[in-house]
Design an enzyme around this catalytic site. Structure first.
Site, mmCIF file in Angstrom:
data_model
loop_
_atom_site.group_PDB
_atom_site.id
_atom_site.type_symbol
_atom_site.label_atom_id
_atom_site.label_comp_id
_atom_site.label_asym_id
_atom_site.label_seq_id
_atom_site.Cartn_x
_atom_site.Cartn_y
_atom_site.Cartn_z
ATOM 1 N N ASN A 10 34.130 27.801 13.724
ATOM 2 C CA ASN A 10 33.165 28.137 12.681
ATOM 3 C C ASN A 10 33.238 27.082 11.584
ATOM 4 O O ASN A 10 34.188 27.055 10.801
ATOM 5 C CB ASN A 10 33.476 29.530 12.121
ATOM 6 C CG ASN A 10 32.569 29.910 10.965
ATOM 7 O OD1 ASN A 10 31.512 29.321 10.768
ATOM 8 N ND2 ASN A 10 32.989 30.903 10.197
ATOM 9 N N TRP A 11 32.219 26.221 11.528
ATOM 10 C CA TRP A 11 32.239 25.119 10.571
ATOM 11 C C TRP A 11 31.853 25.553 9.167
ATOM 12 O O TRP A 11 31.931 24.757 8.230
ATOM 13 C CB TRP A 11 31.287 24.014 11.043
ATOM 14 C CG TRP A 11 31.664 23.407 12.363
ATOM 15 C CD1 TRP A 11 32.794 23.669 13.103
ATOM 16 C CD2 TRP A 11 30.920 22.444 13.109
ATOM 17 N NE1 TRP A 11 32.796 22.927 14.255
ATOM 18 C CE2 TRP A 11 31.653 22.165 14.294
ATOM 19 C CE3 TRP A 11 29.708 21.791 12.909
ATOM 20 C CZ2 TRP A 11 31.207 21.264 15.253
ATOM 21 C CZ3 TRP A 11 29.265 20.891 13.864
ATOM 22 C CH2 TRP A 11 30.008 20.623 15.025
ATOM 23 N N LYS A 12 31.394 26.784 9.006
ATOM 24 C CA LYS A 12 30.988 27.319 7.701
ATOM 25 C C LYS A 12 29.990 26.356 7.023
ATOM 26 O O LYS A 12 29.155 25.761 7.696
ATOM 27 C CB LYS A 12 32.220 27.610 6.838
ATOM 28 C CG LYS A 12 33.203 28.550 7.555
ATOM 29 C CD LYS A 12 34.307 29.051 6.673
ATOM 30 C CE LYS A 12 35.229 29.982 7.453
ATOM 31 N NZ LYS A 12 36.282 30.548 6.612
ATOM 32 N N HIS A 96 30.917 38.503 9.482
ATOM 33 C CA HIS A 96 32.040 37.685 9.010
ATOM 34 C C HIS A 96 32.493 38.175 7.641
ATOM 35 O O HIS A 96 31.693 38.642 6.835
ATOM 36 C CB HIS A 96 31.620 36.214 8.944
ATOM 37 C CG HIS A 96 32.761 35.280 8.716
ATOM 38 N ND1 HIS A 96 33.289 35.051 7.466
ATOM 39 C CD2 HIS A 96 33.498 34.530 9.577
ATOM 40 C CE1 HIS A 96 34.292 34.192 7.564
ATOM 41 N NE2 HIS A 96 34.439 33.859 8.834
ATOM 42 N N GLU A 98 33.202 36.732 4.991
ATOM 43 C CA GLU A 98 32.509 36.133 3.857
ATOM 44 C C GLU A 98 31.120 36.732 3.682
ATOM 45 O O GLU A 98 30.608 36.816 2.556
ATOM 46 C CB GLU A 98 32.447 34.614 4.040
ATOM 47 C CG GLU A 98 33.820 33.977 3.889
ATOM 48 C CD GLU A 98 33.987 32.665 4.621
ATOM 49 O OE1 GLU A 98 35.128 32.173 4.648
ATOM 50 O OE2 GLU A 98 32.993 32.143 5.169
ATOM 51 N N GLU A 168 39.839 39.403 11.760
ATOM 52 C CA GLU A 168 40.077 38.532 10.620
ATOM 53 C C GLU A 168 40.946 39.259 9.595
ATOM 54 O O GLU A 168 40.436 40.108 8.858
ATOM 55 C CB GLU A 168 38.765 38.177 9.923
ATOM 56 C CG GLU A 168 37.746 37.434 10.744
ATOM 57 C CD GLU A 168 36.542 37.114 9.866
ATOM 58 O OE1 GLU A 168 36.360 35.934 9.555
ATOM 59 O OE2 GLU A 168 35.817 38.043 9.474
ATOM 60 N N GLY A 174 41.653 31.052 4.815
ATOM 61 C CA GLY A 174 41.593 30.003 3.812
ATOM 62 C C GLY A 174 42.827 29.910 2.933
ATOM 63 O O GLY A 174 42.870 29.094 2.022
ATOM 64 N N SER A 214 43.155 31.624 9.693
ATOM 65 C CA SER A 214 43.820 30.332 9.462
ATOM 66 C C SER A 214 44.596 29.857 10.687
ATOM 67 O O SER A 214 45.751 29.436 10.598
ATOM 68 C CB SER A 214 44.750 30.424 8.242
ATOM 69 O OG SER A 214 44.003 30.640 7.064
ATOM 70 N N GLY A 235 38.563 28.339 11.733
ATOM 71 C CA GLY A 235 37.857 27.881 10.554
ATOM 72 C C GLY A 235 38.143 26.421 10.248
ATOM 73 O O GLY A 235 37.612 25.522 10.881
ATOM 74 N N GLY A 236 38.999 26.172 9.267
ATOM 75 C CA GLY A 236 39.245 24.815 8.796
ATOM 76 C C GLY A 236 39.656 23.840 9.881
ATOM 77 O O GLY A 236 39.236 22.675 9.877
#
Length: 252
Positions: A10-12, A96, A98, A168, A174, A214, A235-236
């Site tokens: 997921n590149w957000k 998600h 977010e 999640e 994050g 993460s 994610g990151g």
């Protein structure tokens, strides 16, 4: 039948167009023609078409970060399931953390999106998980039940076959914090047990449940060794091909 693992990046709200295309090509090249697990990248909406072109003919699937619950109409800024299918998406994220905690989406809206996406033929990666405050009050199982029941209400057995969960732990997203393999396995096992109670053991046993907090190449092997963890929503680490491919390799 064993559940096949899925690693989805997921590149957000990151990457330029050029960066997105370069990243997609690097992931596809690193994955090869016959990966041992399913692999998907989930870029921002504006880059879906160029990333789809970059992935054409490869083993890497395309996903979207969100979807709307209507097929067309006066819904400024929204994107329908049919539009996602037309640009080449196989997957879409729904619910998600977010979207829930930053944008303010409700459980009811999540359910509508799940139905619309599955009815259109998309595979849905449904995100669930507890906040730090909920975990500190030992409410995680109650959160799982509420989110699972609300999101899945009214689904058919055939639709469940295209549903994937992503657990999640919101407190780990994050922050660099990762649930230990044992804590993550406990959560995944509880989610699967809750699905069994609500929808039957066959659906629960077949349901892939990804870990999404993460995740890194270092933490992935221990997590993926757990019996109820079926891959990861990354994610990151998905923004760098080498880091993402290390996670893919751990799932092989």
């Amino acid at each position: 039948m064993p559940r096949r693992k899925l690693i989805a990046g997921n590149w957000k709200m990151n990457t330029t167009r050029a960066e997105a295309v370069t990243l997609a090509k690097a992931v596809a090249a690193g994955v090869g023609a016959s990966p041992a697990c399913d692999v998907a990248v989930i870029p921002p909406f504006p880059w879906l078409v160029p990333v789809a072109d970059a992935l054409a003919g490869t083993a890497v699937a395309l996903g979207a970060q969100d979807v709307y619950s209507e097929t067309k109409g006066a819904f400024t800024g929204e994107v329908s399931p049919g539009m996602l299918l037309e640009v080449g998406c196989k997957y879409t994220l729904v619910g998600h953390s977010e979207r829930r905690h930053v944008i303010g989406e409700t459980d009811a809206a999540t359910n509508q999106k799940v139905h619309a996406a599955l009815e259109a033929g998309l595979h849905v990666i449904l995100c669930i998980g507890e906040t730090l405050a909920e975990r500190e009050r030992n409410l995680q199982e109650r959160v799982f039940q509420r989110q699972v029941y609300a999101a899945c209400a009214g689904l058919t057995d055939e639709q469940f076959a295209r549903l994937i969960f992503a657990y999640e732990p919101v407190w780990a997203i994050g922050t660099g914090k990762v649930a230990t393999p044992e804590l993550a396995q406990e959560a995944h096992k509880n989610i699967r047990a809750r699905m069994g109670m609500l929808y039957g053991d066959n659906i629960a046993a077949a349901l892939p449940i990804l870990y999404g907090g993460s995740l890194t190449g270092e933490s992935a092997p221990g997590l993926f060794a757990q019996p109820d963890i079926d891959g990861g929503l990354v994610g990151g680490a998905s923004l760098k091909a080498d880091a993402f491919l290390k996670i893919v390799a751990a799932a092989g």
